[in-house]
Scaffold this motif. Structure first.
Motif, PDB file in Angstrom:
ATOM      1  N   UNK A 182       0.983  -1.127  -0.065  1.00  0.00           N
ATOM      2  CA  UNK A 182       0.032  -0.008  -0.126  1.00  0.00           C
ATOM      3  C   UNK A 182       0.779   1.309   0.093  1.00  0.00           C
ATOM      4  N   UNK A 183       1.998   1.192   0.520  1.00  0.00           N
ATOM      5  CA  UNK A 183       3.005   2.480   0.607  1.00  0.00           C
ATOM      6  C   UNK A 183       3.339   2.718  -0.763  1.00  0.00           C
ATOM      7  N   UNK A 184       3.669   1.663  -1.376  1.00  0.00           N
ATOM      8  CA  UNK A 184       4.177   1.824  -2.924  1.00  0.00           C
ATOM      9  C   UNK A 184       3.092   2.380  -3.744  1.00  0.00           C
ATOM     10  N   UNK A 185       1.806   1.698  -3.482  1.00  0.00           N
ATOM     11  CA  UNK A 185       0.772   2.187  -4.208  1.00  0.00           C
ATOM     12  C   UNK A 185       0.359   3.801  -4.049  1.00  0.00           C
ATOM     13  N   UNK A 186       0.373   4.166  -2.909  1.00  0.00           N
ATOM     14  CA  UNK A 186       0.049   5.511  -2.735  1.00  0.00           C
ATOM     15  C   UNK A 186       1.096   6.529  -3.106  1.00  0.00           C
TER      16      UNK A 186
END
Length: 82
Positions: A30-34
């Motif tokens: 999720x950190x990457x996607x954000x």
């Protein structure tokens, strides 16, 4: 780290794409996607890219049956317009 590499790519991909060129990024956390989402939105606001995926593309049920590790994958696509 992977996040540092992603940030480096996100900060420079626009200059490397030709007009009409597309970038596809698949993230697994999720950190990457954000980070990808925010970068794409910023560049779209600046009228440099057009986001081609309103929402991230996620694996289908069929893909999940064949490859359960794809469960967290999210794909985003953008095209250079300026």
């Amino acid at each position: 780290t992977e996040i540092a590499r992603l940030e480096k790519i996100l900060s420079s991909f626009h200059e490397k794409l030709v007009l009409g060129g597309r970038i596809i990024i698949i993230s697994f956390h999720s950190v990457e996607d954000r980070k990808v989402k925010h970068c794409f939105k910023k560049l779209q606001t600046e009228k440099k890219i057009k986001i081609l995926t309103k929402k991230p593309i996620t694996p289908t049920r069929g893909e999940l049956r064949v490859n359960s590790r794809s469960k967290s994958a999210k794909m985003r696509v953008a095209e250079k317009i300026a």
